[in-house]
Write a protein that holds these residues in place. Structure first.
Motif, PDB file in Angstrom:
ATOM      1  N   ILE A   1       0.844  -1.203   0.000  1.00  0.00           N
ATOM      2  CA  ILE A   1       0.000   0.000   0.000  1.00  0.00           C
ATOM      3  C   ILE A   1       0.876   1.250   0.000  1.00  0.00           C
ATOM      4  N   GLU A   2       1.895   1.248   0.844  1.00  0.00           N
ATOM      5  CA  GLU A   2       2.772   2.417   0.934  1.00  0.00           C
ATOM      6  C   GLU A   2       3.593   2.599  -0.344  1.00  0.00           C
ATOM      7  N   THR A   3       4.125   1.499  -0.871  1.00  0.00           N
ATOM      8  CA  THR A   3       4.983   1.593  -2.057  1.00  0.00           C
ATOM      9  C   THR A   3       4.175   1.930  -3.308  1.00  0.00           C
ATOM     10  N   MET A   4       3.001   1.316  -3.460  1.00  0.00           N
ATOM     11  CA  MET A   4       2.163   1.615  -4.622  1.00  0.00           C
ATOM     12  C   MET A   4       1.677   3.057  -4.590  1.00  0.00           C
ATOM     13  N   THR A   5       1.312   3.529  -3.412  1.00  0.00           N
ATOM     14  CA  THR A   5       0.874   4.920  -3.284  1.00  0.00           C
ATOM     15  C   THR A   5       2.003   5.869  -3.651  1.00  0.00           C
ATOM     16  N   LEU A   6       3.201   5.557  -3.185  1.00  0.00           N
ATOM     17  CA  LEU A   6       4.375   6.370  -3.511  1.00  0.00           C
ATOM     18  C   LEU A   6       4.614   6.388  -5.017  1.00  0.00           C
ATOM     19  N   TYR A   7       4.501   5.228  -5.640  1.00  0.00           N
ATOM     20  CA  TYR A   7       4.718   5.118  -7.086  1.00  0.00           C
ATOM     21  C   TYR A   7       3.659   5.901  -7.862  1.00  0.00           C
ATOM     22  N   LEU A   8       2.408   5.754  -7.472  1.00  0.00           N
ATOM     23  CA  LEU A   8       1.313   6.401  -8.198  1.00  0.00           C
ATOM     24  C   LEU A   8       1.311   7.916  -8.031  1.00  0.00           C
ATOM     25  N   GLU A   9       1.818   8.388  -6.907  1.00  0.00           N
ATOM     26  CA  GLU A   9       1.801   9.827  -6.646  1.00  0.00           C
ATOM     27  C   GLU A   9       3.009  10.553  -7.219  1.00  0.00           C
ATOM     28  N   THR A  10       3.969   9.790  -7.745  1.00  0.00           N
ATOM     29  CA  THR A  10       5.169  10.395  -8.321  1.00  0.00           C
ATOM     30  C   THR A  10       4.962  10.611  -9.815  1.00  0.00           C
ATOM     31  N   ASP A  11       5.108  11.839 -10.259  1.00  0.00           N
ATOM     32  CA  ASP A  11       4.886  12.156 -11.678  1.00  0.00           C
ATOM     33  C   ASP A  11       5.989  11.589 -12.568  1.00  0.00           C
ATOM     34  N   ASP A  12       7.233  11.779 -12.141  1.00  0.00           N
ATOM     35  CA  ASP A  12       8.360  11.314 -12.946  1.00  0.00           C
ATOM     36  C   ASP A  12       8.757   9.912 -12.509  1.00  0.00           C
ATOM     37  N   LYS A  13       8.144   8.907 -13.140  1.00  0.00           N
ATOM     38  CA  LYS A  13       8.379   7.516 -12.740  1.00  0.00           C
ATOM     39  C   LYS A  13       9.832   7.090 -12.961  1.00  0.00           C
TER      40      LYS A  13
ATOM     41  N   SER B   1      -7.886  -2.070  -5.630  1.00  0.00           N
ATOM     42  CA  SER B   1      -7.996  -0.767  -6.291  1.00  0.00           C
ATOM     43  C   SER B   1      -6.634  -0.215  -6.700  1.00  0.00           C
ATOM     44  N   LEU B   2      -5.647  -0.363  -5.826  1.00  0.00           N
ATOM     45  CA  LEU B   2      -4.307   0.131  -6.150  1.00  0.00           C
ATOM     46  C   LEU B   2      -3.703  -0.656  -7.316  1.00  0.00           C
ATOM     47  N   LEU B   3      -3.955  -1.954  -7.358  1.00  0.00           N
ATOM     48  CA  LEU B   3      -3.461  -2.766  -8.473  1.00  0.00           C
ATOM     49  C   LEU B   3      -4.109  -2.330  -9.787  1.00  0.00           C
ATOM     50  N   ILE B   4      -5.394  -2.010  -9.733  1.00  0.00           N
ATOM     51  CA  ILE B   4      -6.092  -1.524 -10.931  1.00  0.00           C
ATOM     52  C   ILE B   4      -5.448  -0.229 -11.421  1.00  0.00           C
ATOM     53  N   GLN B   5      -5.106   0.639 -10.479  1.00  0.00           N
ATOM     54  CA  GLN B   5      -4.514   1.926 -10.851  1.00  0.00           C
ATOM     55  C   GLN B   5      -3.085   1.786 -11.372  1.00  0.00           C
ATOM     56  N   LEU B   6      -2.456   0.647 -11.089  1.00  0.00           N
ATOM     57  CA  LEU B   6      -1.115   0.391 -11.627  1.00  0.00           C
ATOM     58  C   LEU B   6      -1.155  -0.082 -13.080  1.00  0.00           C
TER      59      LEU B   6
END
Length: 276
Positions: free
Chosen positions: A134-146, A207-212
């Motif tokens: 949850i923490e890592t996916m949120t961090l990844y999704l909230e970062t614009d420059d992947k 939900s986080l997996l869907i957003q990935l």
């Protein structure tokens, strides 16, 4: 320092063994040294001030990576609860070296077919992996420059690999139980039910997996889609939130971008399972 040097020796030994067409023997002197002299002290070493735990973890990663049979040594010395304690101690530095290394170790452990997965589940694997994801996916999704978050990407992929192993194990137990019931040979339904209950918190990741899924990183797409597929096969759609506008936008985006028939078929099966 001793642990770091031992790791180097292990890796050198592995390289030389491969060049000679040999493999590491579980009864080798090196393994005997680790088993008899180092592992009994690891509970204290892993709880020592930094950077001592990092060196110990690196040794265990090298050991389990190059000699899968050594995973049993980690299990026999009851280090799983200690590893989870290390995670708790370093949860404020999720991208730090210690956290990356303990996740790499857990990855080696769960990927090993001889690992007692039920023991890991009972000692809290699901709780810790769920929180870390949850923490890592949120961090990844909230970062614009992947592209600038290579560390987060690598950690996310490692955690998704662990999740995939957990779900594959669960799905296999459930399938074996159902097959046994159909054939009239019984089957331990209680064990399957207990396992499904233990891993139920993983549905919070849907939900986080869907957003990935729309990720431009093909590895992240593959890993997240495979995990999502297994999760919905086991649990279906866990709530109305899974069909939220945000998630539907993610599905629409990824369906438009993918051309591979296999990938599209998997995504459509996931959607069908979520709405059924």
């Amino acid at each position: 320092r001793l642990l770091s040097e031992t790791t180097s020796v292990l890796l050198s030994h592995k390289v030389m063994a491969e060049e000679k067409g040999e493999s590491l023997n579980p009864n080798s002197k090196l393994l005997s040294l680790v088993r008899d002299s180092l592992l009994p002290q690891f509970e204290h070493i892993l709880m020592a001030p930094d950077p001592v735990p990092l060196y110990a973890l690196k040794l265990l990663v090298a050991l389990t990576e190059h000699n899968p049979a050594s995973v049993s040594l980690v299990e026999e010395t009851h280090l799983f609860p200690v590893l989870f304690q290390v995670i708790l101690e370093h949860q404020d530095s999720i991208l730090g070296n210690t956290m990356q290394t303990v996740i790499a170790l857990l990855n080696n452990v769960v990927a090993n077919k001889s690992t007692n997965m039920m023991l890991l589940f009972e000692e809290g694997l699901t709780h810790h992996i769920c929180n870390l994801l949850i923490e890592t996916m949120t961090l990844y999704l909230e970062t614009d420059d992947k592209s600038s978050t290579k560390t987060a990407n690598a950690l996310l992929l490692s955690l998704l690999e662990i999740l995939h192993c957990m779900l594959i194990y669960t799905a296999n137990i459930v399938r074996q139980t159902l097959q046994a019931q159909k054939s009239g040979t019984g089957g331990d339904t209680q064990a399957a039910e207990d396992l499904l209950l233990i891993n139920k918190p993983l549905t919070d990741l849907i939900s986080l997996l869907i957003q990935l899924l729309p990720s431009e990183d093909t590895e992240i797409f593959e890993s997240s889609s495979q995990c999502l597929s297994l999760l919905v096969q086991l649990y279906g759609g866990n709530s109305q939130e899974t069909m939220s506008p945000e998630n539907m936008d993610s599905f629409a985006e990824v369906l438009k971008s993918k051309k591979d028939a296999r990938q599209l078929k998997l995504l459509l099966r996931v959607i069908k399972r979520l709405v059924s």
